[in-house]
Every structure is written in structure tokens, then in C-alpha cells.
Design a protein around this motif. Structure first.
Motif, PDB file in Angstrom:
ATOM      1  N   PRO A 171      13.479  78.090  26.734  1.00  0.00           N
ATOM      2  CA  PRO A 171      14.083  79.431  26.672  1.00  0.00           C
ATOM      3  C   PRO A 171      14.260  79.888  25.215  1.00  0.00           C
ATOM      4  O   PRO A 171      14.387  79.072  24.295  1.00  0.00           O
ATOM      5  CB  PRO A 171      15.427  79.233  27.362  1.00  0.00           C
TER       6      PRO A 171
ATOM      7  N   SER B  13      22.500  84.289  23.765  1.00  0.00           N
ATOM      8  CA  SER B  13      21.859  84.426  25.085  1.00  0.00           C
ATOM      9  C   SER B  13      20.531  83.672  25.104  1.00  0.00           C
ATOM     10  O   SER B  13      19.832  83.580  24.104  1.00  0.00           O
ATOM     11  CB  SER B  13      21.647  85.893  25.438  1.00  0.00           C
ATOM     12  N   LEU B  14      20.196  83.095  26.329  1.00  0.00           N
ATOM     13  CA  LEU B  14      18.915  82.413  26.557  1.00  0.00           C
ATOM     14  C   LEU B  14      18.045  83.265  27.480  1.00  0.00           C
ATOM     15  O   LEU B  14      18.547  83.928  28.391  1.00  0.00           O
ATOM     16  CB  LEU B  14      19.144  81.044  27.197  1.00  0.00           C
ATOM     17  N   SER B  15      16.764  83.162  27.306  1.00  0.00           N
ATOM     18  CA  SER B  15      15.834  83.921  28.155  1.00  0.00           C
ATOM     19  C   SER B  15      15.713  83.321  29.558  1.00  0.00           C
ATOM     20  O   SER B  15      15.267  83.985  30.487  1.00  0.00           O
ATOM     21  CB  SER B  15      14.454  83.986  27.503  1.00  0.00           C
ATOM     22  N   GLU B  16      16.083  82.030  29.751  1.00  0.00           N
ATOM     23  CA  GLU B  16      16.058  81.357  31.042  1.00  0.00           C
ATOM     24  C   GLU B  16      17.359  80.591  31.198  1.00  0.00           C
ATOM     25  O   GLU B  16      17.965  80.182  30.203  1.00  0.00           O
ATOM     26  CB  GLU B  16      14.889  80.368  31.148  1.00  0.00           C
ATOM     27  N   PRO B  17      17.824  80.385  32.425  1.00  0.00           N
ATOM     28  CA  PRO B  17      19.050  79.604  32.597  1.00  0.00           C
ATOM     29  C   PRO B  17      18.891  78.220  31.984  1.00  0.00           C
ATOM     30  O   PRO B  17      17.818  77.612  32.010  1.00  0.00           O
ATOM     31  CB  PRO B  17      19.205  79.529  34.117  1.00  0.00           C
ATOM     32  N   ALA B  18      19.974  77.736  31.433  1.00  0.00           N
ATOM     33  CA  ALA B  18      19.960  76.413  30.816  1.00  0.00           C
ATOM     34  C   ALA B  18      19.734  75.348  31.885  1.00  0.00           C
ATOM     35  O   ALA B  18      20.233  75.461  33.003  1.00  0.00           O
ATOM     36  CB  ALA B  18      21.274  76.159  30.082  1.00  0.00           C
TER      37      ALA B  18
ATOM     38  N   THR C  84      23.192  81.521  31.079  1.00  0.00           N
ATOM     39  CA  THR C  84      22.256  82.104  30.103  1.00  0.00           C
ATOM     40  C   THR C  84      22.959  82.540  28.822  1.00  0.00           C
ATOM     41  O   THR C  84      22.281  82.960  27.880  1.00  0.00           O
ATOM     42  CB  THR C  84      21.519  83.303  30.717  1.00  0.00           C
ATOM     43  N   THR C  85      24.327  82.472  28.807  1.00  0.00           N
ATOM     44  CA  THR C  85      25.051  82.929  27.607  1.00  0.00           C
ATOM     45  C   THR C  85      26.192  81.993  27.279  1.00  0.00           C
ATOM     46  O   THR C  85      26.704  81.264  28.136  1.00  0.00           O
ATOM     47  CB  THR C  85      25.630  84.347  27.799  1.00  0.00           C
TER      48      THR C  85
ATOM     49  N   TYR D 284      15.231  74.816  23.111  1.00  0.00           N
ATOM     50  CA  TYR D 284      15.185  76.277  22.987  1.00  0.00           C
ATOM     51  C   TYR D 284      14.381  76.621  21.748  1.00  0.00           C
ATOM     52  O   TYR D 284      14.103  75.774  20.894  1.00  0.00           O
ATOM     53  CB  TYR D 284      16.577  76.876  22.908  1.00  0.00           C
TER      54      TYR D 284
END
Length: 711
Positions: free
Chosen positions: A573, A597-602, A635-636, A666
Motif C-alpha cells: 500500500p 493514510s494507506l491505499s489498501e487496508p493494513a 487505512t489511517t 508500504y
């Protein structure tokens, strides 16, 4: 065989006495003439069966006796079962001088190898005499030949085969010029012949008159294959049979000994005589035994013989012991004959492999273990199912002709040039015979004729599965398939293997070989495991090469297969940061929230984001510390920058800079930094001016003018 003695009515002779019990349940005698017809039904080799001819004496004057023919089944214990074949059938006598025209009864016969019972005619006590032609019986009896006539019993009735040539003495006529015929015995005045059987080995009929008035030490050999039958020779016994009278005898399966039971008063004496030497041997004795009219060899055990009189008793050879009496329907007199074993039918087809070309024929042979009798033997078949790949003459039955031991039908391959049409099987088999049939099944009873495709086999290629991932254990099997089994030595098929690639390995080389008789061969494509994200998908293409001339196969479809090796490693992500608001004042309650914020769930365990926190400054505080955890599935994650409240004017503005640094799990996106500005909201104070002289003068003037106005 126990019998009545036939003679001339005028002489008043009545021969031996009838049996005491009448025939129970016999069908009424018929005066209708009937030909013998087909041979008698045969019996299973495992059955204790024989033929019984039950003699019924006429009660009305000038009436001939009759015979009822039955097939008897002897159980281990209990009553004997009779299955009637016919009753009262007759045939005309061949002598024009004989007033009796319905000959058909017998008390001396045996089963011949042709399936008929051959028996001497029995003359009854009530039969009419011969034509005296104006003469006296004292001279006319000399022409009497009825005791010399041979009968033949078949499935439908009885034939009179005429006078046995050379057996008996008689005159052709009492008139001048009459010829004297010589013979082995003079039986014109009786008694009837009462014992006979056919040697199963030579087919010769052995005939005797073992009773009062008969020859107790002589047996006559008759050739029943000639027409009319012919006397061959006399077997002189080494001594008279034991006792004063004997009923029938039966010959063993080896054709060596004839077994019988003689009687003296009420004692039965078992005996046997040798067919070659005439030696007579006394065997065991039985108290209170009456004469046995019929004797027959049983099929299921060569040491067993059935003796019929007032019941049926089974003799065991060579000891001659008699078993217990088993109830059997009675008669005035009787004779018995062995039942021929059923034919054993088998089926074979040769060859069993055909190709779909011209002249390919399999001959299927239905064979019997003995020559078929008159009329042949129809053997039931279960024909092969209809198919365009072959034709057959094997229908619902095939008939083995009389005298033959086999009959044939065919399976013929249909020629074609269609490649890859495979093989078909034509199954021909013997059906289960009807219980009344004259044959039973041996082995083998079925044959498989395979019609094979002789056109070039077609080969095709497929791979399964057609998609793999670059993970452990990911393998596709590529199968080469032929539409016909490979020949002896196998079949090698050329391949175009996949192009070399680090993303997979393969065992598919330049060729695959089908083993002899096989229809498939395989090779594999295996994905190389990796964890490189975004390395894309690659195809592994396997193809069949164009066969060379004489390769022995042709290409079918499909000829190519593709295995796609897919990337299953996902890109990590992307992390970015933003702070809101991005401007604060140095007053109370001024807070900025900074969100990573991440582009995909952790993934499980979360992702630790490496931060470059804001530099330390008295103008603000912050909770942003490294690392910052984005929880699994989230995601955040966020932290705070808080302005330090003060009232110091002129302390200016400061910036708090939060940055993202590269880390594990990441990547850092474009928004890798966020800035929060803390601004000064305090103002510098200005000095109060003092009044000078002019200012004071002007102030005084103003105040004065104002006072006048109020006045």
C-alpha cells in the motif's frame, strides 16, 4: 425285463403273470400310428434320470398291449417323478400275415447313441393271432415272426423297423414252396424278449430272454444301425444267470459289464456278466425282492443303475447292492433305458481382432461335444448389437446339422478410411438354453471380436489447469492423447516446447512417447515461486510439431496449449500524510490533526509507518512520534500538533513539518510531508501623546466657546 409272454390265442398260452399292480395315471392308449420323429430329449449329465417304458396289457380281446414312455427323475430320497413323453403310440407290423396291425409295446430295449430307444416288440396276451389262411394253428404258427420285430422309439412315437435279420427261425409260408429261415433262436411261440441294453461304446444292442421258457445263458448281439437291424452273434455265458428268472439288465458306461437282478422265490440276486467273455459273476443278494422289469444306467454317477419293478431301487456297482425302494407309478410290466447326456455347447471366434479394411472376417464356431442327432441341434445365440462398423451372420440361433459337431457364423468388419473412429467390440454369446433343450452350456460361451481402426491415429494436446500462480506447488499437466492405443514399441510424437523463462520450468521437451497399448502420455509446466510484486504474467506455450512422413500418426485438435503463469504478489500500500488545518495561532485550543493514510487496508499485524516528526519548538507540542501504527484492516492513523498559547507580541510564526520515511510493508506516496504553521496573534502597544502649549490653548478656547453656546 419282466414281461408277459406273447403267443397264439388259440393255444391258450398266457406266458408269465402280469405284475400285480395296475398302471396308475397312465394316459389312454391310442391306436393312431405315429412315426418316431426326432430323437428323444436328452438329460443333464448331472441328473439322475432315465427313460421308463411302462407296459399295459390289454383287457379286451383281440387288442394289442401299449407302452407309455416317460422320463424318470430319481431324487436322492423319496418318490420318483415321471414326465410323460407319449402314450400308446404304435406302428404297423411289416408282416401281411399278422392280424395285429398296431405294434408298439416292448419290454426289452436300450438307448442307442443316435438318441432313439431300440426295443424288441412285445406280443400281448389279448393280441389277435395270425392269419390261418384256412390252415390249422399247428402248422400256421411256424410263420409267426412278431417276436423278431424291432421297434424304434422317438420323441413323437414309434417306428417298426421290421424283422431282425438272422435272429429268429420261421417259415416264410406253410404253403408249398415256403422257405425256412434260419436264426439264432426260435421264439415264435414266445416268450417275449425281456432284457436288453445298448453298449454305449460299440452301439451294439445286447438282447436276452432271461425268464422261464427263455435262454438263461445266451445273449444276442444286434446291429441296430442297419435297416432292417441285423443279428451279429451270440454271447454264450459262462453259466446261466443265478435264479430262475431275471428282469432287465443295464450296461455300464465303459461297455464292459451288464448288471441285473435275478430272482429265486422271494430272494433277489444281483449279478453281472462280461460283454466280451460272457463270464457271469454273482454279487450281493436281497431278501424279498421281486423281478425288475426295467434297468438303466444313471448319468450323474457311472456306478449307479436304476432298477424299476414295483418301485425303483438304485444299484451301486460293482458290489451290486440295492438301495431302498423309492415309490414309482406302477405298470403291468416295463422296460427302462438310459438317457443320453445333453450336448455341451461352446462358442469361439477366430480371430478376435479385425481392422476396418477389406476381407477382415472372424469365424465364430458353435461346437458340440458329440455329433448332432437327426434333425440337428439348434443352439440359441445372443447376437452382437447392430453397428455400422461390422456386419454379422450370427443371429438368434445357429443349427448344428445332423452328424456334424459344429456350425459357424461370421463377424465381418466394415471397411472405411475414417481416421480416429476408434475401436468397437462385437460380442457374440450363447444364450441360456431352455430347460427342455438337448444341450447345456460349457465354456467358453461368449466371444468378443474387436474391430480396430487401422487408419492413422490422431493425436491432440491439452494442459490442465491452464493458469498458474508464481507460488509453490503450482503445476500444469499437459496430456498428449491418441484416439487409438499405441502399437507395439510405442508411438513417439514431436513437440515444440515452451520458450525458456525464469518464471517456470517444464518437462515438455522435443517429443513425448506413448507406451505400447497406451493412449496418453504427459509432461508438466511448473511455476517458479517468487514474492516479487508486479512482475506480471507470462505464457508457456506447448505445441505439437508437424509430423514427418511415416511418423505413424496425424494431428488432431487441439494441437497447442497455453499455460499462463500469473503474478500473485500484490504491490504494497501507498502511504501519504495530510494535516488539517495547516495553520494555527498561538492561542488556546489550536490543534491540527495529521492523518497518515494507506491505499489498501493494513494486513494482519498492521503497518508501522516511519515518521520524521516535527522539530522540537516551544511554540507547539506534538503527539507525532515514529513509528506510527496503522492497525490491521485500517487505512489511517493520526497524530496531533497543538499550538502553545501565549500573549507575547512579536514572537512571529513557526512551521511544524511532519514527514513520512520509507519502511517495510508500504511505499511513500507523493504527499510525503505536511506542514502546520503556528502564527503569532499578539500586537505591540502604541505610546499616548502629551499636550503641548498650543494644544492646551486650543483646548481652552474650545471649552469656552462651548460654554457660551450653552448660555
Amino acid at each position: 425285463m419282466q414281461t408277459t409272454t406273447g403267443t397264439v390265442a388259440e393255444m391258450g398260452r398266457r406266458g408269465v403273470a402280469r405284475m400285480a399292480l395296475g398302471a396308475a395315471g397312465l394316459l389312454a392308449a391310442s391306436a393312431t400310428w405315429a412315426a418316431a420323429g426326432a430323437p428323444l430329449p436328452r438329460c443333464s449329465a448331472s441328473a439322475a434320470s432315465f427313460y421308463l417304458m411302462q407296459y399295459t396289457e390289454a383287457t379286451a380281446p383281440s387288442t394289442a398291449p401299449t407302452t407309455t414312455l416317460s422320463r424318470a427323475a430319481v431324487p436322492a430320497t423319496g418318490a420318483v417323478t415321471l414326465n410323460p413323453v407319449w402314450s400308446g403310440q404304435t406302428a404297423p407290423t411289416p408282416s401281411p400275415r399278422d392280424l395285429s396291425r398296431n405294434a408298439g409295446a416292448t419290454v426289452a430295449g436300450g438307448m442307442a447313441n443316435d438318441g432313439y430307444i431300440y426295443a424288441m416288440r412285445a406280443v400281448g396276451t389279448q393280441e389277435p393271432g395270425w392269419d390261418l389262411q384256412g390252415g390249422l394253428w399247428t402248422s400256421e404258427w411256424r410263420t409267426h415272426t412278431r417276436h423278431y420285430e424291432m421297434l424304434r422309439y422317438g420323441r413323437d412315437g414309434v417306428d417298426n423297423l421290421g424283422i431282425v435279420d438272422g435272429l429268429g427261425i420261421y417259415l416264410t409260408s406253410t404253403a408249398a414252396g415256403g422257405t425256412s429261415v434260419t436264426g439264432a433262436i426260435d421264439a415264435r411261440l414266445g416268450p417275449n424278449f425281456n432284457a436288453a441294453d445298448v453298449d454305449p461304446v460299440t452301439g451294439v444292442l445286447y438282447l436276452a430272454s432271461f425268464q422261464t421258457g427263455g435262454a438263461l445263458n445266451r445273449v444276442f448281439r444286434i446291429d441296430i444301425t442297419q435297416s432292417p437291424p441285423k443279428y451279429l452273434s451270440t454271447l454264450d455265458l459262462s453259466s446261466a444267470i443265478p435264479g430262475t428268472q431275471s428282469g432287465d439288465f443295464a450296461i455300464d458306461a465303459a461297455g464292459e459289464w451288464a448288471y441285473g437282478v435275478a430272482n429265486t422265490s422271494f430272494t433277489g440276486q444281483s449279478y453281472r456278466f462280461n460283454l466280451a467273455t460272457g463270464v457271469v459273476q454273482s454279487l450281493g443278494s436281497t431278501f424279498f425282492s421281486l423281478p425288475f422289469g426295467g434297468a438303466a444306467r444313471l448319468l450323474n454317477d457311472p456306478s449307479k443303475f436304476a432298477f424299476y419293478g414295483f418301485g425303483t431301487r438304485v444299484m451301486t456297482a460293482p458290489a451290486g447292492t440295492l438301495g431302498n425302494t423309492q415309490a414309482t407309478s406302477s405298470a403291468d410290466s416295463a422296460d427302462a433305458a438310459s438317457c443320453l447326456p445333453k450336448f455341451i455347447a461352446t462358442l469361439q471366434c477366430t480371430p478376435t481382432d479385425l481392422v476396418d479394411a477389406d476381407g477382415q472376417v472372424a469365424n465364430c464356431t458353435v461346437a458340440l461335444n458329440q455329433p448332432a442327432p437327426a434333425g440337428g441341434v439348434a443352439v440359441a445365440l445372443t447376437p452382437a448389437p447392430a453397428s455400422p462398423r461390422y456386419s454379422t451372420t450370427c443371429g438368434s440361433s445357429v443349427t448344428v446339422a445332423a452328424g456334424a459337431t459344429s456350425a459357424a457364423c461370421t463377424v465381418t468388419a466394415t471397411p472405411n478410411t475414417v481416421p480416429g473412429d476408434g475401436d468397437v467390440t462385437a460380442t457374440v454369446q450363447l444364450s441360456t438354453p431352455d430347460p427342455s433343450a438337448d444341450y447345456e452350456l460349457g465354456t467358453p460361451t461368449a466371444a468378443l471380436v474387436t474391430v480396430r481402426n487401422d487408419d492413422l491415429p490422431s493425436v491432440s494436446l491439452s494442459c490442465a489447469p491452464d493458469s498458474l500462480f508464481d507460488s509453490p506447488g503450482q503445476t500444469a499437466t499437459c496430456t498428449l492423447t491418441a484416439n487409438a492405443p499405441a502399437p507395439a514399441g510405442g508411438l513417439t510424437v514431436g513437440l515444440v516446447p515452451p520458450t525458456a523463462n525464469p518464471r517456470y520450468t517444464t518437462t515438455c521437451g522435443d517429443a513425448l512417447t506413448l507406451a505400447a497399448g497406451a493412449t496418453t502420455a504427459t509432461c508438466t509446466v511448473t511455476a517458479v515461486p517468487n514474492t516479487v510484486p508486479a512482475d506480471g504474467d507470462v505464457p508457456a506455450v506447448v505445441s505439437l510439431a508437424t509430423p514427418a512422413a511415416g511418423a505413424g500418426y496425424q494431428l488432431g485438435a487441439p494441437t497447442q496449449a497455453t499455460v499462463l503463469v500469473r503474478n500473485d504478489d500484490a504491490a504494497p500500500p501507498v502511504a501519504q500524510v495530510v494535516c488539517t488545518p495547516d495553520s494555527l495561532v498561538d492561542a488556546a485550543g489550536q490543534v491540527a490533526t495529521c492523518t497518515v493514510s494507506l491505499s489498501e487496508p493494513a494486513p494482519a499485524g498492521g503497518v508501522n509507518i516511519v515518521l520524521a516528526p516535527p522539530a522540537s519548538n516551544p511554540r507547539y507540542t506534538t503527539s507525532c512520534a515514529s513509528p506510527l501504527l496503522v492497525a490491521a484492516g485500517a487505512t489511517t492513523a493520526s497524530c496531533l500538533i497543538t499550538a502553545t498559547a501565549n500573549t507575547v507580541p512579536g514572537d512571529g510564526d513557526v512551521s511544524a513539518v511532519l514527514g513520512l520515511l520509507p519502511g517495510s510493508g508500504y511505499t511513500v506516496g507523493p504527499a510525503a510531508q505536511a506542514t502546520v504553521t503556528v502564527r503569532d496573534d499578539d500586537r505591540t502597544p502604541h505610546p499616548v501623546p502629551t499636550l503641548g502649549g498650543w494644544s492646551l490653548l486650543l483646548l481652552a478656547l474650545g471649552l469656552g466657546w462651548a460654554a457660551r453656546r450653552r448660555a
